[in-house]
Design a protein around this motif. Sequence first.
Motif, PDB file in Angstrom:
ATOM      1  N   LYS A 120       0.828  -1.219   0.000  1.00 28.49           N
ATOM      2  CA  LYS A 120       0.000   0.000   0.000  1.00 28.49           C
ATOM      3  C   LYS A 120       0.856   1.261   0.000  1.00 28.49           C
ATOM      4  CE  LYS A 120      -3.922   0.481   2.153  1.00 28.49           C
ATOM      5  NZ  LYS A 120      -4.908   0.390   1.076  1.00 28.49           N
ATOM      6  N   TYR A 151      -0.585 -10.895  -2.808  1.00 28.98           N
ATOM      7  CA  TYR A 151      -0.275  -9.908  -3.858  1.00 28.98           C
ATOM      8  C   TYR A 151      -0.966 -10.281  -5.178  1.00 28.98           C
ATOM      9  CZ  TYR A 151       3.398  -7.416  -1.164  1.00 28.98           C
ATOM     10  OH  TYR A 151       4.098  -6.659  -0.247  1.00 28.98           O
ATOM     11  N   ASN A 153      -3.764 -11.595  -5.529  1.00 31.02           N
ATOM     12  CA  ASN A 153      -5.210 -11.317  -5.467  1.00 31.02           C
ATOM     13  C   ASN A 153      -5.558  -9.897  -5.912  1.00 31.02           C
ATOM     14  OD1 ASN A 153      -5.821 -13.834  -4.559  1.00 31.02           O
ATOM     15  ND2 ASN A 153      -5.925 -13.284  -2.397  1.00 31.02           N
ATOM     16  N   TYR A 154      -4.547  -9.040  -6.013  1.00 27.04           N
ATOM     17  CA  TYR A 154      -4.805  -7.624  -6.329  1.00 27.04           C
ATOM     18  C   TYR A 154      -3.945  -7.184  -7.510  1.00 27.04           C
ATOM     19  CZ  TYR A 154      -7.070  -7.978  -1.871  1.00 27.04           C
ATOM     20  OH  TYR A 154      -7.897  -8.389  -0.863  1.00 27.04           O
ATOM     21  N   ASP A 155      -4.585  -7.015  -8.654  1.00 28.84           N
ATOM     22  CA  ASP A 155      -3.878  -6.653  -9.897  1.00 28.84           C
ATOM     23  C   ASP A 155      -3.043  -5.395  -9.744  1.00 28.84           C
ATOM     24  OD1 ASP A 155      -4.856  -8.726 -11.257  1.00 28.84           O
ATOM     25  OD2 ASP A 155      -6.485  -7.614 -12.257  1.00 28.84           O
ATOM     26  N   TYR A 156      -3.532  -4.461  -8.921  1.00 26.11           N
ATOM     27  CA  TYR A 156      -2.847  -3.166  -8.847  1.00 26.11           C
ATOM     28  C   TYR A 156      -1.558  -3.222  -8.029  1.00 26.11           C
ATOM     29  CZ  TYR A 156      -5.176  -2.979  -4.313  1.00 26.11           C
ATOM     30  OH  TYR A 156      -5.611  -3.283  -3.060  1.00 26.11           O
ATOM     31  N   ILE A 157      -1.335  -4.312  -7.308  1.00 28.62           N
ATOM     32  CA  ILE A 157      -0.092  -4.392  -6.519  1.00 28.62           C
ATOM     33  C   ILE A 157       1.066  -4.729  -7.456  1.00 28.62           C
ATOM     34  CG2 ILE A 157       1.184  -5.690  -4.744  1.00 28.62           C
ATOM     35  CD1 ILE A 157      -1.345  -5.889  -3.133  1.00 28.62           C
TER      36      ILE A 157
END
Length: 227
Positions: A120, A151, A153-157
Amino acid sequence: MKFFVDTADTKEIRALAATGLLDGVTTNPSLVAKSGRNMLDVIAEICDVVPGPVSAEVAATEYDPIMREAAVLRRIANNVTIKVPLTPDGLRACKALSSDGAMVNVTLCFSAAQALLAAKAGATFISPFVGRLDDIGHVGMELIADIVQIYRNYDYIRTEVLVASVRSPLHVIDAAKLGAHVATLPPAVLRSLFVHPLTEKGLANFLADWAKTGQHIEELKSSAGTR
Ligand code: E4P
């Protein structure tokens, strides 16, 4: 998987860089102290040898001094990655530095919750320490599995999992199976990846058989004289 070497020993770094297989370098205050050299000199020399990310760790623990130290370290070379501790002030600095275009490695990560916070904060790399967890009776590799899964699970990471405190080739293989992006290896572990007794034995046998032919490839002409 990218391979970084975890040392401030420039002789070792030069030798390993010559293999063409080195993607970056990590250092920490203990490793720089072990080198016995001025930190700015040693990081500059490493950055000259290795074009990939070179982690240089701040020694300050509060936000303003961290930012001042980071400014000094960033001036060394474009490939300097600022290494900050996983603390509230370290993560605040991570956010500010990454927003300003710096590469940031968040170090001393020992939980998946900490890794989420680092992502984040825009960390370029998160450094979970597997060996130090193993040392206290935890399974360090389970932390790598958790972070990689979270990580994903979240494309934006975009934060890369940089497996640190590596102690053996098995750590490297297990981390690669899990899909960790990077492993930073002590020089001895990196060298050990090349070695297998059957490779050595097989090569010795091939060379012994070849010597019996009396041939030297560079001096050979084909029997037909066409090559
Ligand atoms: C990572 O960046 C650290 O420098 C390093 O991997 C720590 O390893 P250690 O636990 O062997 O000291």
